[in-house]
Design a protein around this motif. Structure first.
Motif, mmCIF file in Angstrom:
data_model
loop_
_atom_site.group_PDB
_atom_site.id
_atom_site.type_symbol
_atom_site.label_atom_id
_atom_site.label_comp_id
_atom_site.label_asym_id
_atom_site.label_seq_id
_atom_site.Cartn_x
_atom_site.Cartn_y
_atom_site.Cartn_z
ATOM 1 N N GLY A 59 38.879 40.736 50.274
ATOM 2 C CA GLY A 59 38.976 42.006 49.538
ATOM 3 C C GLY A 59 37.592 42.477 49.115
ATOM 4 O O GLY A 59 36.834 41.737 48.485
ATOM 5 N N GLY A 108 36.879 45.189 47.129
ATOM 6 C CA GLY A 108 36.907 46.100 45.982
ATOM 7 C C GLY A 108 35.808 45.666 45.005
ATOM 8 O O GLY A 108 34.923 44.872 45.353
ATOM 9 N N LEU A 109 35.904 46.162 43.772
ATOM 10 C CA LEU A 109 34.868 45.847 42.777
ATOM 11 C C LEU A 109 34.803 44.338 42.492
ATOM 12 O O LEU A 109 33.722 43.768 42.390
ATOM 13 C CB LEU A 109 35.149 46.636 41.487
ATOM 14 C CG LEU A 109 34.141 46.437 40.362
ATOM 15 C CD1 LEU A 109 32.740 46.883 40.777
ATOM 16 C CD2 LEU A 109 34.579 47.208 39.115
ATOM 17 N N THR A 110 35.976 43.696 42.387
ATOM 18 C CA THR A 110 35.977 42.253 42.091
ATOM 19 C C THR A 110 35.334 41.476 43.240
ATOM 20 O O THR A 110 34.477 40.617 43.014
ATOM 21 C CB THR A 110 37.416 41.717 41.882
ATOM 22 O OG1 THR A 110 38.117 42.585 41.000
ATOM 23 C CG2 THR A 110 37.418 40.317 41.342
ATOM 24 N N GLU A 145 37.633 42.354 54.622
ATOM 25 C CA GLU A 145 38.290 43.549 54.067
ATOM 26 C C GLU A 145 39.167 44.207 55.137
ATOM 27 O O GLU A 145 38.727 44.457 56.249
ATOM 28 C CB GLU A 145 37.228 44.529 53.556
ATOM 29 C CG GLU A 145 37.735 45.921 53.215
ATOM 30 C CD GLU A 145 38.858 45.951 52.177
ATOM 31 O OE1 GLU A 145 38.713 45.322 51.122
ATOM 32 O OE2 GLU A 145 39.895 46.604 52.440
ATOM 33 N N ARG A 146 40.388 44.515 54.739
ATOM 34 C CA ARG A 146 41.374 45.116 55.634
ATOM 35 C C ARG A 146 41.011 46.554 56.002
ATOM 36 O O ARG A 146 41.180 46.984 57.132
ATOM 37 C CB ARG A 146 42.703 45.031 54.876
ATOM 38 C CG ARG A 146 43.846 45.810 55.352
ATOM 39 C CD ARG A 146 44.960 45.729 54.350
ATOM 40 N NE ARG A 146 44.659 46.534 53.154
ATOM 41 C CZ ARG A 146 45.489 46.721 52.148
ATOM 42 N NH1 ARG A 146 46.658 46.141 52.164
ATOM 43 N NH2 ARG A 146 45.149 47.470 51.120
ATOM 44 N N GLY A 170 37.835 49.439 47.827
ATOM 45 C CA GLY A 170 39.215 49.311 47.326
ATOM 46 C C GLY A 170 39.615 50.572 46.594
ATOM 47 O O GLY A 170 39.482 51.685 47.120
ATOM 48 N N GLN A 171 40.057 50.412 45.346
ATOM 49 C CA GLN A 171 40.516 51.570 44.552
ATOM 50 C C GLN A 171 39.359 52.481 44.142
ATOM 51 O O GLN A 171 39.582 53.607 43.719
ATOM 52 C CB GLN A 171 41.204 51.068 43.280
ATOM 53 C CG GLN A 171 42.468 50.295 43.535
ATOM 54 C CD GLN A 171 43.127 49.858 42.236
ATOM 55 O OE1 GLN A 171 42.487 49.715 41.200
ATOM 56 N NE2 GLN A 171 44.425 49.619 42.295
ATOM 57 N N PRO A 218 39.084 54.973 39.654
ATOM 58 C CA PRO A 218 38.607 55.064 38.269
ATOM 59 C C PRO A 218 37.562 56.151 38.072
ATOM 60 O O PRO A 218 36.737 56.406 38.946
ATOM 61 C CB PRO A 218 37.992 53.683 38.014
ATOM 62 C CG PRO A 218 37.726 53.103 39.345
ATOM 63 C CD PRO A 218 38.753 53.679 40.271
ATOM 64 N N THR A 243 36.046 56.573 34.593
ATOM 65 C CA THR A 243 35.109 56.065 33.586
ATOM 66 C C THR A 243 35.505 54.648 33.226
ATOM 67 O O THR A 243 36.690 54.308 33.207
ATOM 68 C CB THR A 243 35.194 56.849 32.257
ATOM 69 O OG1 THR A 243 36.559 56.969 31.905
ATOM 70 C CG2 THR A 243 34.528 58.185 32.321
ATOM 71 N N PRO A 262 44.319 38.216 57.429
ATOM 72 C CA PRO A 262 43.644 36.960 57.097
ATOM 73 C C PRO A 262 44.653 35.908 56.635
ATOM 74 O O PRO A 262 45.611 36.238 55.924
ATOM 75 C CB PRO A 262 42.699 37.358 55.953
ATOM 76 C CG PRO A 262 43.283 38.591 55.371
ATOM 77 C CD PRO A 262 44.026 39.287 56.463
ATOM 78 N N CYS A 320 42.622 40.443 46.322
ATOM 79 C CA CYS A 320 43.549 41.549 46.590
ATOM 80 C C CYS A 320 44.775 41.422 45.676
ATOM 81 O O CYS A 320 44.922 40.440 44.955
ATOM 82 C CB CYS A 320 43.945 41.566 48.051
ATOM 83 S SG CYS A 320 44.240 39.962 48.693
ATOM 84 N N GLN A 350 46.526 60.332 41.712
ATOM 85 C CA GLN A 350 45.395 60.986 41.049
ATOM 86 C C GLN A 350 45.019 62.210 41.886
ATOM 87 O O GLN A 350 44.903 62.124 43.115
ATOM 88 C CB GLN A 350 44.207 60.038 40.957
ATOM 89 C CG GLN A 350 43.010 60.711 40.335
ATOM 90 C CD GLN A 350 41.957 59.723 39.872
ATOM 91 O OE1 GLN A 350 42.225 58.550 39.719
ATOM 92 N NE2 GLN A 350 40.764 60.195 39.637
ATOM 93 N N ILE A 396 42.673 44.653 33.566
ATOM 94 C CA ILE A 396 42.888 45.682 34.588
ATOM 95 C C ILE A 396 41.710 46.645 34.730
ATOM 96 O O ILE A 396 41.655 47.420 35.656
ATOM 97 C CB ILE A 396 44.155 46.513 34.285
ATOM 98 C CG1 ILE A 396 44.016 47.173 32.904
ATOM 99 C CG2 ILE A 396 45.401 45.659 34.352
ATOM 100 C CD1 ILE A 396 45.008 48.284 32.674
ATOM 101 N N MET A 454 37.590 48.096 34.875
ATOM 102 C CA MET A 454 36.422 47.753 35.694
ATOM 103 C C MET A 454 35.546 46.701 35.042
ATOM 104 O O MET A 454 35.000 45.834 35.721
ATOM 105 C CB MET A 454 35.604 49.021 35.950
ATOM 106 C CG MET A 454 36.212 49.874 37.021
ATOM 107 S SD MET A 454 35.224 51.342 37.243
ATOM 108 C CE MET A 454 35.687 52.248 35.803
ATOM 109 N N ARG A 504 36.884 43.432 35.736
ATOM 110 C CA ARG A 504 36.697 43.063 37.144
ATOM 111 C C ARG A 504 35.265 42.563 37.388
ATOM 112 O O ARG A 504 35.028 41.622 38.129
ATOM 113 C CB ARG A 504 36.964 44.263 38.081
ATOM 114 C CG ARG A 504 38.321 44.957 37.977
ATOM 115 C CD ARG A 504 39.464 44.080 38.444
ATOM 116 N NE ARG A 504 39.942 43.196 37.445
ATOM 117 C CZ ARG A 504 39.964 41.868 37.520
ATOM 118 N NH1 ARG A 504 39.526 41.240 38.572
ATOM 119 N NH2 ARG A 504 40.446 41.137 36.559
#
Ligand SMILES: Cc1cc2nc3c(=O)[nH]c(=O)nc-3n(C[C@H](O)[C@H](O)[C@H](O)COP(=O)(O)OP(=O)(O)OC[C@H]3O[C@@H](n4cnc5c(N)ncnc54)[C@H](O)[C@@H]3O)c2cc1C
Length: 454
Positions: A9, A11-13, A32-33, A39-40, A55, A57, A240, A273, A303, A438, A440, A443
């Motif tokens: 994955g 994303g940020l993490t 990464e898929r 990611g988000q 996200p 802020t 994976p 993920c 969003q 949950i 940022m 993360r």
């Protein structure tokens, strides 16, 4: 091929984990898929506007956020929100009211009933709760009253969790709030006592300011990816699977972007993920155990980024507007990103971010683009009260089926199962937003902790 650490994955993490692991000299691979990283967390330059797909802020709620930006300062700059962003608007009946930020405004606000205003004053003397699974809604009603629940906490939880306060235990969803009551007997007394505690130089970096990245969060992701190195990130990597090896360590197999099967061995594998993806990635874990992890409920969020060319004197100088569930609107909230950060819209224009769906309205994920366009158009005039000549200039819809994990009672069993698996399978780390927070900042903290471990 052999790697010191494989992260699943980007994303940020995942990218933060890989960044710190590489910085400490490890040989890293990120799988990464998708065909892009983030990611988000993605920013889009559309016409004259910058839209965030995820996200908008974060809060500098721990030192890890400041430290990460400091390490990346050559490539990305932290953007601190303008002071006016401290203002939050809450809809009641036919219009917006400012959420009170201090005792004086709490007394004069029309958001809370007179009875609850007295109740708030008496909060320091109210009895401590004894039910560890008491929901945020129950706890708020008990300590601060029903109108405070309806017009402060319900919209706040919509904004943060896209969740329902009657479903989220405070201990799991808002642990800091839970601990204030448990340790100090009161939110007010606890907050005052906490503010007086002496802070280390490192703790002082947690300024609690609202932040973004200059030009959008996509720039933070790009900076992280640059440091991890393109050659160490496998994009469009499908299916994976992780297999423990008899002598320790793991084999990780996946199909690369050309459809070729790849096998890599490693001592440490970190999944970042969502819980829903884990059964296929970790097939060696028994179904009864995996079910306790993958049963995590996610709130979906739609969003919508909206750009408006000319709002002249109608700009909102606030962080955003929230709509309590009691008011029965089709929108959870509307953020004003260009009011918080520069460079998001042309001079006389504005960017808005609509939040829709959440745990109460998952069916809205299936709305058509046309339905959303009508909703946004109507909201510009009926909710934001813009004159009829104010029109949408650009609009993008971002649908997130697995947007925000809901830390409900099943979390206890999930965390215990993860701990048990990680001790039985040394080198396996099940991370990501299924635990540890949950937001940022959470993360980044998790990624920094894992990436810096030996
Ligand atoms: C609409 C929205 C608004 C938000 N607003 C805010 C906000 O204002 N402030 C804030 O602090 N937080 C906010 N958040 C939360 C924040 O975005 C997340 O905490 C953060 O981005 C999560 O990062 P992550 O790396 O843990 O997960 P993700 O970003 O979900 O990354 C996981 C990665 O794993 C990949 N993946 C999944 N399955 C596989 C597989 N089988 N193989 C390989 N790769 C796989 C995914 O493609 C993805 O790239 C928001 C989230 C959403 C959805």
């Amino acid at each position: 091929m052999n790697k010191d650490i494989i992260v699943i994955g980007a994303g940020l993490t995942g990218l933060t984990t890989a960044f710190y692991a590489k910085k400490s000299g490890k040989n890293v691979l990120v799988i990464e898929r998708d065909n892009v990283v983030g990611g988000q967390m993605r920013s889009y330059n559309i016409g004259d506007y910058i839209f965030e797909g995820g996200p908008s802020t974060g809060v500098v709620s721990n030192p890890d956020v400041a430290e990460l930006f400091d390490y990346l300062k050559e490539d990305v700059e932290m953007d601190i929100a303008r002071p006016s962003s401290k203002c939050r608007l809450i809809w009641k009946k036919n219009g917006f009211h400012t959420l009170p930020s201090g005792p004086k405004s709490a007394v004069t606000t029309p958001l809370f009933t007179l009875k609850d205003k007295f109740r708030i004053l008496g909060e320091p003397w109210r009895k401590r709760g004894t039910n560890p699974n008491e929901k945020v809604g129950e706890l708020t009603r008990r300590r601060l009253g029903k109108s405070f629940l309806d017009y402060a906490v319900d919209p706040f939880l919509s904004g943060v969790y896209a969740g329902d306060p009657m479903l989220l235990p405070t201990r799991l969803a808002l642990p800091k709030l839970y601990n204030l009551e448990q340790e100090y007997g009161s939110f007010i007394r606890g907050s005052i006592a906490k503010a007086k505690l002496s802070k280390t130089e490192r703790d002082k970096k947690a300024t609690k300011q609202l932040f973004s990245a200059k030009g959008g969060f996509g720039n933070l992701i790009a900076a992280l990816a640059k440091h991890v190195g393109k050659e160490n990130i496998a994009l469009s990597a499908h299916d994976p699977t992780v297999v423990p090896l008899p002598d320790g360590g793991y084999e990780v197999k996946y199909t690369d972007e050309n459809g070729k099967s790849i096998s890599v061995t490693t001592k440490k594998v970190v999944t970042t993920c969502g819980a829903y993806a884990l059964p296929s990635i970790l097939p060696f874990i028994a179904k009864e155990e995996m079910d306790k992890i993958s049963n995590l409920v996610y709130a979906p969020v739609i969003q919508i980024g909206v750009g408006i060319k000319n709002v002249e004197n109608h700009h909102y100088k606030a962080f955003g507007a929230l709509f309590p569930s009691k008011e029965k609107k089709d929108v959870l909230g509307i953020l004003f990103p260009s009011a918080c950060f520069g460079g998001r819209a042309p001079e006389a224009g504005e960017t808005l971010a609509f939040f829709i769906g959440g745990i109460r309205h998952p069916e809205m994920l299936d709305w058509t683009d046309e339905q959303f366009k009508t909703l946004v158009n109507d909201s510009l005039h009926s909710l934001l009260k813009y004159p009829s000549d104010v029109k949408i200039d650009e609009m993008r819809i971002f649908r997130h089926r697995y947007a925000i994990p809901q830390y409900q009672e099943s979390s206890d069993e999930r965390y215990a199962t993860i701990e048990s698996l990680q001790s039985r399978y040394p080198g396996l780390i099940i991370a990501g937003n299924l635990r540890g927070g949950i937001g940022m900042a959470d993360r980044i903290k998790q990624g920094a902790t894992i990436g810096n471990e030996d």
